[in-house]
Design a protein around this motif. Structure first.
Motif, short mmCIF file in Angstrom:
data_model
loop_
_atom_site.label_atom_id
_atom_site.label_comp_id
_atom_site.label_asym_id
_atom_site.label_seq_id
_atom_site.Cartn_x
_atom_site.Cartn_y
_atom_site.Cartn_z
N PHE A 2 0.87 -1.32 -0.09
CA PHE A 2 -0.11 0.14 0.13
C PHE A 2 0.75 1.38 0.14
CE2 PHE A 2 -2.87 -3.14 1.88
CZ PHE A 2 -4.07 -3.11 1.08
N LEU A 3 2.19 1.40 0.25
CA LEU A 3 3.02 2.35 0.44
C LEU A 3 4.49 1.89 -0.10
CD1 LEU A 3 2.39 4.19 3.76
CD2 LEU A 3 2.16 5.16 1.90
N PRO A 4 4.34 1.47 -1.32
CA PRO A 4 5.59 1.02 -1.94
C PRO A 4 6.81 1.90 -1.97
CG PRO A 4 4.06 1.66 -3.75
CD PRO A 4 3.36 1.43 -2.51
N GLU A 5 6.34 3.14 -1.99
CA GLU A 5 7.55 4.37 -1.85
C GLU A 5 7.73 4.79 -0.60
OE1 GLU A 5 6.84 7.40 -4.82
OE2 GLU A 5 5.98 6.03 -6.28
N GLY A 6 7.25 4.19 0.31
CA GLY A 6 7.22 4.74 1.81
C GLY A 6 6.43 6.04 2.07
N ILE A 7 6.40 6.49 3.32
CA ILE A 7 5.62 7.80 3.63
C ILE A 7 5.86 8.84 2.82
CG2 ILE A 7 5.42 6.81 6.01
CD1 ILE A 7 7.46 8.67 6.84
N ASN A 8 6.93 8.57 2.11
CA ASN A 8 7.08 10.00 1.09
C ASN A 8 6.42 9.82 -0.09
OD1 ASN A 8 8.67 11.61 3.09
ND2 ASN A 8 10.62 10.47 2.64
N GLY A 9 5.94 8.60 -0.36
CA GLY A 9 5.08 8.43 -1.51
C GLY A 9 3.60 8.51 -1.32
N ARG A 10 2.95 7.84 -2.21
CA ARG A 10 1.24 7.96 -1.97
C ARG A 10 0.77 6.74 -1.96
NH1 ARG A 10 -1.40 12.48 -3.01
NH2 ARG A 10 -3.12 11.38 -3.58
N LEU A 11 -0.26 6.53 -1.26
CA LEU A 11 -1.09 5.03 -1.07
C LEU A 11 -1.73 4.62 -2.41
CD1 LEU A 11 -3.34 5.75 2.12
CD2 LEU A 11 -1.55 3.92 1.69
N THR A 12 -1.30 3.27 -2.66
CA THR A 12 -1.78 2.67 -3.81
C THR A 12 -3.38 2.66 -3.58
OG1 THR A 12 -1.48 0.57 -2.96
CG2 THR A 12 0.22 1.70 -4.34
N GLN A 13 -3.80 2.52 -2.65
CA GLN A 13 -5.40 2.73 -2.29
C GLN A 13 -5.62 2.41 -0.84
OE1 GLN A 13 -6.15 -2.03 -3.36
NE2 GLN A 13 -7.59 -1.22 -2.34
N PHE A 14 -6.60 3.02 -0.27
CA PHE A 14 -6.84 2.91 1.13
C PHE A 14 -7.21 1.63 1.49
CE2 PHE A 14 -9.30 3.47 5.21
CZ PHE A 14 -8.23 4.15 5.74
N PRO A 15 -6.45 0.94 2.53
CA PRO A 15 -6.65 -0.37 2.72
C PRO A 15 -7.97 -0.95 3.09
CG PRO A 15 -4.61 0.17 3.85
CD PRO A 15 -5.43 1.31 3.28
N PRO A 16 -8.59 -2.09 2.52
CA PRO A 16 -9.88 -2.45 2.99
C PRO A 16 -10.23 -3.20 4.28
CG PRO A 16 -8.68 -4.17 1.36
CD PRO A 16 -7.79 -2.82 1.61
N LYS A 17 -9.11 -3.76 4.82
CA LYS A 17 -9.23 -4.47 6.07
C LYS A 17 -8.52 -3.76 7.15
CE LYS A 17 -8.77 -8.92 3.67
NZ LYS A 17 -8.17 -9.98 3.64
N GLU A 18 -9.10 -3.81 8.48
CA GLU A 18 -8.92 -3.19 9.67
C GLU A 18 -7.20 -3.27 9.98
OE1 GLU A 18 -10.32 -0.84 11.72
OE2 GLU A 18 -11.71 -0.71 10.02
N LYS A 19 -6.95 -4.56 10.13
CA LYS A 19 -5.64 -4.93 10.43
C LYS A 19 -4.46 -4.19 9.45
CE LYS A 19 -4.02 -8.96 11.77
NZ LYS A 19 -3.53 -10.20 11.61
N GLN A 20 -4.74 -4.26 8.03
CA GLN A 20 -4.03 -3.44 7.04
C GLN A 20 -3.97 -1.98 7.27
OE1 GLN A 20 -6.14 -4.74 3.58
NE2 GLN A 20 -4.61 -6.42 3.28
N ARG A 21 -5.12 -1.44 7.91
CA ARG A 21 -5.23 0.07 8.01
C ARG A 21 -4.66 0.60 9.24
NH1 ARG A 21 -12.07 0.59 7.32
NH2 ARG A 21 -12.07 0.38 4.92
N LEU A 22 -4.52 -0.36 10.28
CA LEU A 22 -3.92 -0.03 11.40
C LEU A 22 -2.32 -0.13 11.20
CD1 LEU A 22 -3.29 0.22 14.36
CD2 LEU A 22 -3.30 -2.25 14.76
N ILE A 23 -1.86 -1.04 10.25
CA ILE A 23 -0.50 -1.00 9.73
C ILE A 23 0.00 0.24 9.21
CG2 ILE A 23 1.19 -2.14 8.55
CD1 ILE A 23 0.04 -4.75 9.36
N ILE A 24 -0.93 0.61 8.13
CA ILE A 24 -0.43 1.72 7.43
C ILE A 24 -0.82 2.99 8.15
CG2 ILE A 24 -1.37 3.19 5.40
CD1 ILE A 24 0.13 0.53 4.69
N ILE A 25 -1.67 3.15 9.17
CA ILE A 25 -2.00 4.40 9.72
C ILE A 25 -0.69 4.62 10.75
CG2 ILE A 25 -3.39 5.58 11.39
CD1 ILE A 25 -4.43 5.90 8.67
N ARG A 26 -0.21 3.43 11.35
CA ARG A 26 1.00 3.47 12.15
C ARG A 26 2.21 3.91 11.32
NH1 ARG A 26 1.17 -1.42 15.89
NH2 ARG A 26 1.36 -2.71 13.85
N GLU A 27 2.26 3.57 10.13
CA GLU A 27 3.46 4.04 9.36
C GLU A 27 3.31 5.49 8.97
OE1 GLU A 27 7.04 2.92 7.28
OE2 GLU A 27 5.83 2.07 8.93
#
Length: 251
Positions: free
Chosen positions: A173-198
């Protein structure tokens, strides 16, 4: 190393004192404040060496390690509201009669029973900790879990994340890291937690942000910046004033 990792990986003695020494610094386990060794720090007109100043920092910022820990979410402490209140009163040095009067329950013998039950729990905890330490030496298949952040508002299955899972989800979801853009907003809660934490890593500790500044930073990651902002607050990474005028990273 993230402050949550230090917090969870520290020894009991280090956690009791509230700080650890790493290289040339003392680091507060409660908020991540770093005090450099070899420097003299002023406080209230008096100068202190680094380690003493770290203890002053804990007293002035967190009141005490006990106060900080007792205020953590019950999912982290494992304490019921009733047990939490008892421990607070015992820590204040109140006797059984005073505790009974303040809580309005039973009699002094009831309070003594609660003291005994807490001591039983302490003994059980020591055995459990020892078992887990011994298990580490034998359980070669145990995955490395990412520790939950200390400011989490609710600990549930979303937090059962291994380090391998975290790497895969961030790469997806963040292949370029936090300086890049999300490919999409994660559909699952666990994925969202990981991405938001990043994404939380884009914000500076001890800095106050306006809502406009928050939105500008998040818009670089995803067009729905309000959604990302809401999850940062919901997961306990960011705090704000009730009127939305100021935002900051929670410690």
């Amino acid at each position: 190393m993230d402050i949550s990792e230090r917090f969870w990986n520290t020894s009991l003695e280090e956690l009791k004192q509230g700080y650890i020494q790493e290289s040339d610094s003392y680091i507060c386990l409660l908020c991540g404040e770093k005090i450099e060794n070899g420097i003299i720090y002023p406080y209230d007109g008096i100068f202190y060496e680094a380690e003493r100043y770290m203890r002053i920092h804990i007293e002035s910022t967190h009141q005490s390690v006990f106060d900080y820990l007792i205020n953590l979410d019950k999912k982290l402490t494992g304490l019921t509201d009733h047990q939490n209140q008892l421990l607070r009163l015992f820590y204040q040095g109140k006797g059984d009669k005073e505790v009974q009067a303040e809580m309005g329950i039973g009699s002094t013998s009831t309070i003594r029973h609660h003291r005994f039950a807490l001591k039983e729990r302490e003994r059980q905890a020591k055995i459990f900790l020892t078992l887990m330490e011994l298990l580490k030496e034998k359980d070669q298949y145990a995955p490395a879990f990412v520790p939950p952040h200390k400011t989490a508002k609710m600990i549930d299955d979303r937090y059962a994340v291994t380090e391998a899972e975290q790497r895969e989800i961030i790469k997806k979801f963040l292949p370029e890291g936090i300086n890049g853009r999300l490919t999409q907003f994660p559909p699952k809660e666990k994925q969202r937690l990981i991405i938001i934490r990043e994404i939380k890593g884009k914000f500076e500790k001890d800095r106050i942000y306006t809502e406009k500044e928050i939105n500008q930073i998040l818009e670089d990651i995803h067009e729905d910046y309000a959604l990302i902002r809401r999850y940062l607050i919901e997961y306990g990474f960011i705090e704000r004033k009730s009127d939305g005028s100021q935002y900051w990273l929670k410690k």
